[in-house]
Design an enzyme around this catalytic site. Sequence first.
Site, PDB file in Angstrom:
ATOM      1  N   GLU A 175      26.741 -42.911  15.810  1.00 35.37           N
ATOM      2  CA  GLU A 175      26.087 -41.991  14.871  1.00 35.37           C
ATOM      3  C   GLU A 175      25.681 -42.761  13.627  1.00 35.37           C
ATOM      4  OE1 GLU A 175      28.314 -38.484  13.814  1.00 35.37           O
ATOM      5  OE2 GLU A 175      28.924 -38.108  15.895  1.00 35.37           O
ATOM      6  N   GLU A 178      35.844 -39.479  16.430  1.00 35.25           N
ATOM      7  CA  GLU A 178      36.359 -39.541  15.060  1.00 35.25           C
ATOM      8  C   GLU A 178      37.787 -39.016  14.913  1.00 35.25           C
ATOM      9  OE1 GLU A 178      33.537 -37.636  12.503  1.00 35.25           O
ATOM     10  OE2 GLU A 178      32.018 -39.189  12.802  1.00 35.25           O
TER      11      GLU A 178
END
Length: 534
Positions: free
Chosen positions: A417, A200
């Site tokens: 995720e 991320e």
Amino acid sequence: MAIKLIALVITICVASWDSAQGRSLRFSTTPLNRYSFPPHFDFGVASSAYQYEGAVEEGGRSPSIWDNFTHAFPERTNMDNGDVAVDFYHRYKDDIKLIKEMNMDSFRFSLSWSRILPSGKLSDGVNKEGVQFYKNLIDELIKNGIKPFVTIYHWDIPQALDDEYGSFLSPRIIDDFRNFARFCFQEFGDKVSMWTTFNEPYVYSVSGYDAGNKAIGRCSKWVNSLCIAGDSGTEPYLVSHNLLLAHAAAVEEFRKCDKISQDAKIGIVLSPYWFEPYDIDSESDKEAVERALVFNIGWHLSPLVFGDYPETIKTTAGNRLPSFTKEQSMMLQNSFDFIGINYYTARFVAHDLHVDLSRPRFTTDQHLQYKLTNRSGDHISSESDGTKILWSYPEGLRKLLNYIKNKYNNPTIYITENGFDDYENGSVTREEIIEDTKRIEYHQNHLQQLQKAITEDGCNVKGYFTWSLLDNFEWEHGYAVRFGLYYVDYKNGLSRHAKNSAKWFKHFLQRSGKPMPLDLFKSVKNWWSAIPMI
């Protein structure tokens, strides 16, 4: 009628043979199961080092920026920290049994840079005890039939590198990360086939350097008075620029490392939301959706696919956005085998007409207003609980995957995720949390949309990882937010308790066991009904 009789005989024969092999039928009476997805589709659970391991002063580990952030500014992480976390460092063998119990294929975890290279630099020496911990973890996973899926960097750079030169604010980080990655490939590459460089980069750059609500906690003072230093108009761009170049450098090392198997893959993990227009009849709000996607996805994916930043960002940020040399552009382009996507939720967006140009920052460069409701007052989700951090919008996953397919040449994707949060405010009992109906619905609905994206739309998705195996330290929210399939009792020795979602996944992912007679009858009935009478 003859065809139906033949089909019936074939079905019974297939069922009998499959049962004799100790397997259940490849079609199911349930709406969805493991076999609804392509062969070799990878199901797993995800974690990260700082959120899980604990043992911050054990085994030769040095402090990371998250150790410093949580201790220097405890009020910014709910007065919590990862000193103990969920004690995965000492309990990993038992936790791996939980993964196996759910019939998961893979476990995604990250390597603590400061546990392996305490100074951050390979030239200063290696912490052998830290290396051995990860070797033991990898061996234990493989022994239990679970594939290790490794992230090299999940936000926890050694504090020493930030003290020395500002970590990702400096191009010096590129070679230090290259060396760290090369060492990891050499040490673990013979047993690890799935790698990601960074987790991320959007969140790391924006939360750490624009909003200042996550480590490293820098921003312009007028953005957040708790930030001691920073520049929200320049630093997020600079950090992501150096991060992308560090990613490309690591991939170079990966592709020439003789310890890496030929079938091994490497990628990067992005974390886009999906977006819908605040006003469905507004052209400017529809344009705002595209702009939001460019900033949320294109900022990091366009350089990897096309070799440069999107024109929208270049125009908006101007000289605050660093540029790539021709050599850097070539190094970046195609520096991935797959893209990891962390998808949780969606937002409405509207065009923002009122931006203070005298105070530039990354967030306002987008000229967007992010909203929880649309113009009619409807939430993006039917889940209207005001304590929710993330709102369930499964359709957004399918839309996002199609957007990436169409705009970025249909890359191989892993959903690295996807998860549902419970906010623990003291009013909910452990028993109620373990019941976990909404988390089951969340995963079931997202898996349905994912299956459609693959089978109906042709999106090239190879795996799905839930966040997370265990409740854990959730950054600025501390331990107040629970994402785990297993409940962690923070008041009673960190004991683990299976939520019903863990039991749901165990059933969903079941590979073996003889089908029950009723299941066999229903499956035959379904085939019988589907064949036209002749």
